[in-house]
Scaffold this motif. Structure first.
Motif, PDB file in Angstrom:
ATOM      1  N   SER A 127      -9.525  41.248  52.716  1.00 11.07           N
ATOM      2  CA  SER A 127      -9.089  41.077  54.105  1.00 11.07           C
ATOM      3  C   SER A 127     -10.169  41.483  55.105  1.00 11.07           C
ATOM      4  CB  SER A 127      -7.842  41.919  54.364  1.00 11.07           C
ATOM      5  OG  SER A 127      -7.518  41.919  55.736  1.00 11.07           O
ATOM      6  N   TYR A 130      -9.273  44.614  57.323  1.00 14.45           N
ATOM      7  CA  TYR A 130      -9.374  45.983  56.839  1.00 14.45           C
ATOM      8  C   TYR A 130     -10.610  46.677  57.405  1.00 14.45           C
ATOM      9  CZ  TYR A 130      -9.670  50.006  53.750  1.00 14.45           C
ATOM     10  OH  TYR A 130      -9.760  51.301  53.280  1.00 14.45           O
ATOM     11  N   GLN A 134     -10.647  48.875  61.609  1.00 13.41           N
ATOM     12  CA  GLN A 134     -11.059  50.282  61.598  1.00 13.41           C
ATOM     13  C   GLN A 134     -12.221  50.532  62.556  1.00 13.41           C
ATOM     14  OE1 GLN A 134     -10.928  52.529  57.742  1.00 13.41           O
ATOM     15  NE2 GLN A 134     -10.707  50.465  56.875  1.00 13.41           N
ATOM     16  N   ALA A 157     -12.374  47.908  50.126  1.00  9.69           N
ATOM     17  CA  ALA A 157     -11.655  46.844  50.828  1.00  9.69           C
ATOM     18  C   ALA A 157     -10.349  46.558  50.110  1.00  9.69           C
ATOM     19  CB  ALA A 157     -12.511  45.572  50.903  1.00  9.69           C
ATOM     20  N   PHE A 163      -3.273  43.593  53.389  1.00  9.94           N
ATOM     21  CA  PHE A 163      -3.585  43.876  54.794  1.00  9.94           C
ATOM     22  C   PHE A 163      -3.849  42.536  55.499  1.00  9.94           C
ATOM     23  CE2 PHE A 163      -5.653  45.606  58.481  1.00  9.94           C
ATOM     24  CZ  PHE A 163      -5.205  46.923  58.596  1.00  9.94           C
ATOM     25  N   PRO A 174      -5.178  50.987  58.382  1.00  7.00           N
ATOM     26  CA  PRO A 174      -4.720  51.133  56.994  1.00  7.00           C
ATOM     27  C   PRO A 174      -3.980  52.444  56.759  1.00  7.00           C
ATOM     28  CG  PRO A 174      -7.097  51.434  57.144  1.00  7.00           C
ATOM     29  CD  PRO A 174      -6.648  50.939  58.478  1.00  7.00           C
ATOM     30  N   GLN A 178      -3.012  52.060  51.331  1.00  5.58           N
ATOM     31  CA  GLN A 178      -3.980  50.959  51.404  1.00  5.58           C
ATOM     32  C   GLN A 178      -5.399  51.463  51.178  1.00  5.58           C
ATOM     33  OE1 GLN A 178      -2.650  49.670  55.267  1.00  5.58           O
ATOM     34  NE2 GLN A 178      -1.579  47.880  54.431  1.00  5.58           N
ATOM     35  N   ASN A 179      -5.708  52.628  51.697  1.00 10.20           N
ATOM     36  CA  ASN A 179      -7.041  53.195  51.466  1.00 10.20           C
ATOM     37  C   ASN A 179      -7.265  53.511  49.983  1.00 10.20           C
ATOM     38  OD1 ASN A 179      -8.029  53.090  54.096  1.00 10.20           O
ATOM     39  ND2 ASN A 179      -7.140  55.075  54.634  1.00 10.20           N
ATOM     40  N   ALA A 182      -8.094  50.408  48.229  1.00 13.08           N
ATOM     41  CA  ALA A 182      -9.421  49.889  48.576  1.00 13.08           C
ATOM     42  C   ALA A 182     -10.527  50.455  47.704  1.00 13.08           C
ATOM     43  CB  ALA A 182      -9.716  50.184  50.047  1.00 13.08           C
TER      44      ALA A 182
END
Length: 306
Positions: A127, A130, A134, A157, A163, A174, A178-179, A182
């Motif tokens: 994505s 992402y 940020q 990512a 995301f 995120p 989600q982190n 990644a």
């Protein structure tokens, strides 16, 4: 008579609201003049790369972090094309997110595709939001390669499925989950091309299945149909005093017949040659020549996966 007057005033009020709505739409476009490219037919495409001095004719490189000792084969094929390993052509829409499209959507997805050998689906396409969100934190302007690559190196990512991308907002951030998702998709680092022997270095990298990120200054000649019938960016004199947008793209192939590199764009598959443009070798050959007039390439970066 009073009823007629009230009707007229009500209609005028509605008309005014309509004008305000139209004005707001136009204002959104006007707020990002540095992040736009206007085609001959009036179509507006968004760019968004921030590279200081991109249109001053200078090639930018960190000499302490360059590709060195690249072994250039003597028998490079006359053409190569890595586009078969790319995710579907994407469209950044009305958002200055080209850097994240080039780095996260195209390049990082490409790296994971090569590593896994698995076909694409929404669970395997990275994505752009992402990294972009940020950096921009809700103010959807341009970004830099370096800030984007730092996120990919430090955090990784996530996929579009995890995301989603929306071109009308960049405020969502995120979550901790989600982190954590990644982390397996980090890059190991990146290096700049020095500008010396650049065409052969880029051909070698493509031969090694390594696409190259580029920063390009766009003039009105970008995306013109050339004598071969290609959507291309061919040699022409560039006025370094002109104002214009800088655009991030990914080099994924080359052709000695076309004398150009194949570059994937993020303006959708209806733009260019099904979403691609051919940039003349000459744009890369002379990046260090201060007297050369066709100076549109500002930066070239190679990104390494684990």
């Amino acid at each position: 008579m009073k009823k007629i007057l009230k009707l007229v005033l009500f209609c005028s009020f509605l008309f005014t609201l309509s004008c305000i709505d139209d004005y707001d739409d136009n204002l959104f476009v006007e707020e990002l003049p540095k992040n736009q490219f206007v085609a001959d037919d009036g179509t507006i495409y968004f760019t968004g790369l921030i590279d200081l001095g991109c249109n001053d004719g200078n090639y930018s490189v960190d000499n302490s972090n360059t590709v060195i000792d690249l072994d250039i084969p003597n028998n490079l094929p006359p053409s190569l094309d890595l586009s078969q390993f790319l995710p579907p052509i994407g469209n950044q829409g009305q958002q200055g997110s080209c850097t994240s499209w080039a780095t996260t959507y195209y390049l990082k997805s490409f790296q994971e595709r090569i590593e896994s050998g698995l076909e694409y689906n929404p669970n395997r396409i990275m994505s752009p939001s992402y990294t972009y969100n940020q950096i921009t934190q809700g103010i959807c302007g341009g970004t830099t390669f370096e800030s984007t690559l730092e996120i990919l190196q430090e955090k990784g990512a996530v996929t579009i499925d995890e995301f989603p991308y929306f071109d009308f907002t960049c405020s969502s951030q995120p979550t901790a989950l989600q982190n954590s998702l990644a982390e397996p998709n980090k890059i190991s680092g990146y290096k700049y091309l020095s500008g010396v022997n650049m065409v052969l270095e880029m051909k070698t990298l493509i031969h090694d299945q390594t696409p190259i990120l580029i920063s390009a200054f766009l003039t009105k000649n970008f995306g013109k149909i050339d004598s071969l019938g290609l959507t291309a960016y061919r040699e022409h004199a560039v006025d370094p005093t002109l104002k214009g947008g800088c655009h991030a793209m990914l080099v994924v192939g080359y052709s000695d017949v076309y004398n150009a590199f194949k570059v994937v764009n993020s303006w959708g598959e209806t733009w260019g040659d099904d979403g691609f443009v051919w940039i003349d070798y000459k744009a890369f050959d002379e990046v260090l020549n201060p007297n050369y007039s066709f100076k549109v390439i500002n930066k070239a970066i190679v990104v390494y996966d684990f």
